[in-house]
Design a protein around this motif. Sequence first.
Motif, PDB file in Angstrom:
ATOM      1  N   ASP A 166       0.802  -1.226   0.000  1.00  0.00           N
ATOM      2  CA  ASP A 166       0.000   0.000   0.000  1.00  0.00           C
ATOM      3  C   ASP A 166       0.834   1.275   0.000  1.00  0.00           C
ATOM      4  N   ILE A 167       2.088   1.163  -0.465  1.00  0.00           N
ATOM      5  CA  ILE A 167       2.890   2.380  -0.599  1.00  0.00           C
ATOM      6  C   ILE A 167       2.410   3.121  -1.839  1.00  0.00           C
ATOM      7  N   LEU A 168       2.060   2.339  -2.871  1.00  0.00           N
ATOM      8  CA  LEU A 168       1.536   2.914  -4.110  1.00  0.00           C
ATOM      9  C   LEU A 168       0.053   2.571  -4.224  1.00  0.00           C
ATOM     10  N   SER A 169      -0.795   3.582  -4.340  1.00  0.00           N
ATOM     11  CA  SER A 169      -2.213   3.295  -4.589  1.00  0.00           C
ATOM     12  C   SER A 169      -2.573   3.804  -5.986  1.00  0.00           C
ATOM     13  N   PRO A 170      -3.707   3.287  -6.551  1.00  0.00           N
ATOM     14  CA  PRO A 170      -4.088   3.670  -7.920  1.00  0.00           C
ATOM     15  C   PRO A 170      -4.244   5.187  -8.060  1.00  0.00           C
ATOM     16  N   THR A 171      -3.906   5.672  -9.241  1.00  0.00           N
ATOM     17  CA  THR A 171      -3.922   7.116  -9.465  1.00  0.00           C
ATOM     18  C   THR A 171      -5.345   7.670  -9.439  1.00  0.00           C
ATOM     19  N   GLU A 172      -5.464   8.935  -9.045  1.00  0.00           N
ATOM     20  CA  GLU A 172      -6.760   9.616  -9.093  1.00  0.00           C
ATOM     21  C   GLU A 172      -6.688  10.841  -9.983  1.00  0.00           C
ATOM     22  N   LEU A 173      -5.653  10.893 -10.831  1.00  0.00           N
ATOM     23  CA  LEU A 173      -5.503  12.033 -11.737  1.00  0.00           C
ATOM     24  C   LEU A 173      -6.593  11.980 -12.797  1.00  0.00           C
ATOM     25  N   PRO A 174      -7.108  13.141 -13.246  1.00  0.00           N
ATOM     26  CA  PRO A 174      -8.080  13.129 -14.342  1.00  0.00           C
ATOM     27  C   PRO A 174      -7.473  12.506 -15.603  1.00  0.00           C
ATOM     28  N   LEU A 175      -8.320  11.769 -16.317  1.00  0.00           N
ATOM     29  CA  LEU A 175      -7.852  11.016 -17.483  1.00  0.00           C
ATOM     30  C   LEU A 175      -7.206  11.933 -18.519  1.00  0.00           C
ATOM     31  N   VAL A 176      -7.764  13.135 -18.685  1.00  0.00           N
ATOM     32  CA  VAL A 176      -7.257  14.079 -19.689  1.00  0.00           C
ATOM     33  C   VAL A 176      -5.796  14.399 -19.404  1.00  0.00           C
ATOM     34  N   ARG A 177      -5.550  14.683 -18.151  1.00  0.00           N
ATOM     35  CA  ARG A 177      -4.200  15.051 -17.741  1.00  0.00           C
ATOM     36  C   ARG A 177      -3.223  13.896 -18.006  1.00  0.00           C
ATOM     37  N   ARG A 178      -3.679  12.693 -17.629  1.00  0.00           N
ATOM     38  CA  ARG A 178      -2.822  11.538 -17.821  1.00  0.00           C
ATOM     39  C   ARG A 178      -2.552  11.317 -19.300  1.00  0.00           C
ATOM     40  N   ARG A 179      -3.625  11.451 -20.135  1.00  0.00           N
ATOM     41  CA  ARG A 179      -3.469  11.208 -21.574  1.00  0.00           C
ATOM     42  C   ARG A 179      -2.463  12.167 -22.185  1.00  0.00           C
ATOM     43  N   SER A 180      -2.564  13.433 -21.803  1.00  0.00           N
ATOM     44  CA  SER A 180      -1.666  14.406 -22.429  1.00  0.00           C
ATOM     45  C   SER A 180      -0.229  14.127 -22.015  1.00  0.00           C
ATOM     46  N   LEU A 181      -0.032  13.775 -20.744  1.00  0.00           N
ATOM     47  CA  LEU A 181       1.334  13.461 -20.305  1.00  0.00           C
ATOM     48  C   LEU A 181       1.847  12.191 -20.979  1.00  0.00           C
ATOM     49  N   LEU A 196       5.391   4.757 -18.719  1.00  0.00           N
ATOM     50  CA  LEU A 196       5.071   5.735 -17.678  1.00  0.00           C
ATOM     51  C   LEU A 196       3.890   5.229 -16.864  1.00  0.00           C
ATOM     52  N   ARG A 197       4.015   5.332 -15.532  1.00  0.00           N
ATOM     53  CA  ARG A 197       2.918   4.899 -14.659  1.00  0.00           C
ATOM     54  C   ARG A 197       2.635   5.973 -13.626  1.00  0.00           C
ATOM     55  N   PHE A 198       1.320   6.114 -13.329  1.00  0.00           N
ATOM     56  CA  PHE A 198       0.907   7.092 -12.315  1.00  0.00           C
ATOM     57  C   PHE A 198       0.446   6.352 -11.071  1.00  0.00           C
ATOM     58  N   TYR A 199       0.806   6.888  -9.928  1.00  0.00           N
ATOM     59  CA  TYR A 199       0.328   6.312  -8.670  1.00  0.00           C
ATOM     60  C   TYR A 199      -0.006   7.441  -7.715  1.00  0.00           C
ATOM     61  N   LYS A 200      -0.891   7.120  -6.778  1.00  0.00           N
ATOM     62  CA  LYS A 200      -1.214   8.100  -5.744  1.00  0.00           C
ATOM     63  C   LYS A 200      -0.378   7.769  -4.504  1.00  0.00           C
ATOM     64  N   VAL A 201       0.489   8.707  -4.150  1.00  0.00           N
ATOM     65  CA  VAL A 201       1.346   8.541  -2.983  1.00  0.00           C
ATOM     66  C   VAL A 201       1.263   9.843  -2.193  1.00  0.00           C
ATOM     67  N   GLY A 202       1.582   9.793  -0.929  1.00  0.00           N
ATOM     68  CA  GLY A 202       1.496  10.983  -0.082  1.00  0.00           C
ATOM     69  C   GLY A 202       2.492  12.068  -0.410  1.00  0.00           C
ATOM     70  N   VAL A 203       3.474  11.761  -1.237  1.00  0.00           N
ATOM     71  CA  VAL A 203       4.521  12.755  -1.485  1.00  0.00           C
ATOM     72  C   VAL A 203       4.623  13.056  -2.973  1.00  0.00           C
ATOM     73  N   ALA A 204       5.202  14.217  -3.280  1.00  0.00           N
ATOM     74  CA  ALA A 204       5.480  14.567  -4.667  1.00  0.00           C
ATOM     75  C   ALA A 204       6.802  13.932  -5.045  1.00  0.00           C
ATOM     76  N   ASN A 205       6.749  12.952  -5.940  1.00  0.00           N
ATOM     77  CA  ASN A 205       7.972  12.216  -6.229  1.00  0.00           C
ATOM     78  C   ASN A 205       7.911  11.633  -7.627  1.00  0.00           C
ATOM     79  N   ALA A 206       9.097  11.370  -8.174  1.00  0.00           N
ATOM     80  CA  ALA A 206       9.200  10.649  -9.437  1.00  0.00           C
ATOM     81  C   ALA A 206      10.429   9.778  -9.328  1.00  0.00           C
ATOM     82  N   PHE A 207      10.326   8.552  -9.821  1.00  0.00           N
ATOM     83  CA  PHE A 207      11.516   7.708  -9.815  1.00  0.00           C
ATOM     84  C   PHE A 207      11.478   6.745 -10.984  1.00  0.00           C
ATOM     85  N   ALA A 208      12.651   6.248 -11.325  1.00  0.00           N
ATOM     86  CA  ALA A 208      12.764   5.338 -12.467  1.00  0.00           C
ATOM     87  C   ALA A 208      13.232   3.987 -11.981  1.00  0.00           C
ATOM     88  N   LEU A 209      12.645   2.920 -12.532  1.00  0.00           N
ATOM     89  CA  LEU A 209      13.081   1.571 -12.203  1.00  0.00           C
ATOM     90  C   LEU A 209      14.025   1.089 -13.296  1.00  0.00           C
TER      91      LEU A 209
END
Lengths: 477, 340
Positions: A159-174, A192-205
């Motif tokens: 549960d560190i990463l939960s499903p994104t709640e970003l609007p679809l439009v925003r996700r599509r454009s990105l 590219l994957r979106f997740y809902k996390v408590g912090v503003a972060n980006a990382f690469a695997l």
Amino acid sequence: MSNPIASMVQGTARYFDGQRSTSHVVQLKLEPGGPLEVQGDEIALTWPLRDLALGTQVGFEASWTVVHIPTGASCQSANSVVRRALSCESKQPHWENNLQRMEQSGGICVGAVGLCIAVLGTLLTVGIPYMAGQIAALTPTSVSENISQSLLQAMETADILSPTELPLVRRRSLLSRFEQAAQSQPELSLELRFYKVGVANAFALPDGTVVVTDKLVKLLETDDRAVAVLWHEIGHVKHRHGLESVIESSATAVLLTTILGDLEQFTVLTAGLPAVYLESNNSRGQELQADKFAQLQMDATGLPRERFVEALSMITETSSSKAGSKTNFRASHPVTPLRLKMFIEGSPLDPEPLPEVRHAPPRWSLPYPSQPSSLCPAGEAQVSADLVEPLPWERQQPTYPADAHREEIQGWSDVRYVVDQTGRPCNIEAIGGSPQHLFDEAALAAVKQWTYQPPRYKGQATAVSRQETRISFELRD
Amino acid sequence: MEEQEQKEVDPPKRTTLALSFTGNEFEYTRLWFLSLALTILTLGAYSAWSKVRLKQYIHRNTWLEGDNFDYVAEPLSILRGRAVVALILVGLWVAEAISLYASILSFVALFLAFPWVFVKARQFELHNTTYRGLRFGYVGSVGKTYREFTIAGLPALFTLGLASFYFHWRLTAYALNFSRYGNVRATWHTSAGTFLGIYSVTGLYFGLAGFTGSLLSSATDVPLVEEIFGYVLLLPISAYFRVSTQNATYRGLRIAGYCVHSEQRTLALFGIYLTNAIAVVLTLGLALPWSKIRTVRYRIKCLKLKRFNNVPFERGTGSLSPDALGSGGADIGGLDLGIG
């Protein structure tokens, strides 16, 4: 071994029969070439030297001379004469005794310390990072896919990463912007994957999966800034930093535990401190490499470099203003003025060499490092806590006036100026100096070249800041 | 004559014996660096000799009633053990890189091998420790060890680590109750409640420290501050944990007419840890062996033996010399229960 003893040697020793834990005090007697006599209460033994084994000696202590007798009994003598006699007379050459000689030699010990420092220092700072890079490059993609996918799954289940709640439009454009970027790097399988996390972060695997959190997307407002951050993360994938770090830290851990195996656990932890420093040092190098990649790609695709600087500044501001909401991006990506400046102005990996001056090179310094005399937001005459100090990005060195240099005159010039909304000094004026006016021209010319991070008022780049500084001109001997 | 002798033996005369340590930080540092340098030059082969000699230095400088301890392991057998273990580990590492299943399998294998390594290492180390010409020994068997690990480990597993105090206590009991000096087995009388107390205090501290730590780290932005702060918070609790578990371990230990006592103090060990940490950081690690001798010296200085009767120990029977394979595993795996 070398010099047999001339006359009889004797000394006290303790005798253990190997059957009971009783300590007997005995006398040892040794005739040249003859047998060893052991005499004490109820003990009278004679053993030919060839049957005896001399225990190993460690370090400096003479009291550890142990003679092992084939019955399982042993004698221990603190007498150094007896020890010398025994080691001379016994026929068996014991190569381990050479070890003791090395341990007692000061020169060898100094050399040993030097060797350890040199080898370990090179391994930790150069060797392991280099090998990690090589191994990362050789590692098959299936392995990095395995690692990445199990990592993502673990974070999802925990549960560190939960499903994104970003609007679809925003996700599509990105996503479409990310697609364009991915097409320019066909050898990487980017996703590219979106997740809902408590912090503003980006990382690469390691396998090319780039993860962005909802918070970061919202914080950065525009797609351009988000893409700038994404380019940076793609840079990490491109240079295989993820795998490199994993290999690096595990190799460092293995090396340290191998060396420090005989020390207490906690002491080993102490040794971990320099290792943490090294690791953060290496990761700073990786950040700069990713920056460089982002810079190149942004230039190539016509995205202004400022978008990246803005993004980093925004992340910085939220993390320092809101206690309690920690941004991981900031912790692992230290934003320094130097880093921002490098991003805007040039190549971070090969900084421009400074011009050389032969004989008595001039030195310049800022005794009061541009303390602002007052700070006022544009249009408002009051000083407020909402103001963010302008940070200097670059301070051009002044040129030493040729005639002053020739005459070997030293001095200073005080300069007052205003840093405007774009971070450029304006209204520059000299307000004093010694000798009068001699260095003003050079000082003004230099300040004109300086750049600052734009001063901010309530997060907006609408503020100006008045600064005063003294520029000293000194000649080095 | 006979009457007199009886009078001497009859009343249980209680004598307190102190252990003393005559090792020297500087000497040990020299030995340590020379060992490391030779290990580097011989690509690791010397590490077996290095282990034996460093242990000998510490054992031989530990004195009880005018006699010192000794360590008599053969470096060559340690080298063989280490070589085999290193080969196994490299094999597992390669397997891990090849496939996910192999990595899971090798993890399970390592997990299952742990009790075996534990008992073999303990056999080897105690067998090679001597005092007054007699060996120590360990009579725990492989089968018993697997049973003990299961009984001790299952509660901890099912309570998600909450019962780890029980694991620690039960294994310490197993390690000590099956140890012997000469022909006499030791017994251990510390209750599990003592360990529960120590683990509760430690857990509480971590809870509080974690809370304050998260508040503080969100207030600062400087990199490395979190690591350093966490480390500073860790110092006092490590000192506490080490001191109380070692005191509890030593205090319950009895062998024949002897009771062991240990009087370490948290504050004193904290002082040693703090100065060690500062010295190690300032010297970039050069002070590591120095810091080790300081903690060893403190541990031994605090040890006392109470003697109720003075019957000599006799040589134990049936002591086969154990192989060093498990010991090699324990060395490489960094397994150290801290029970000497």
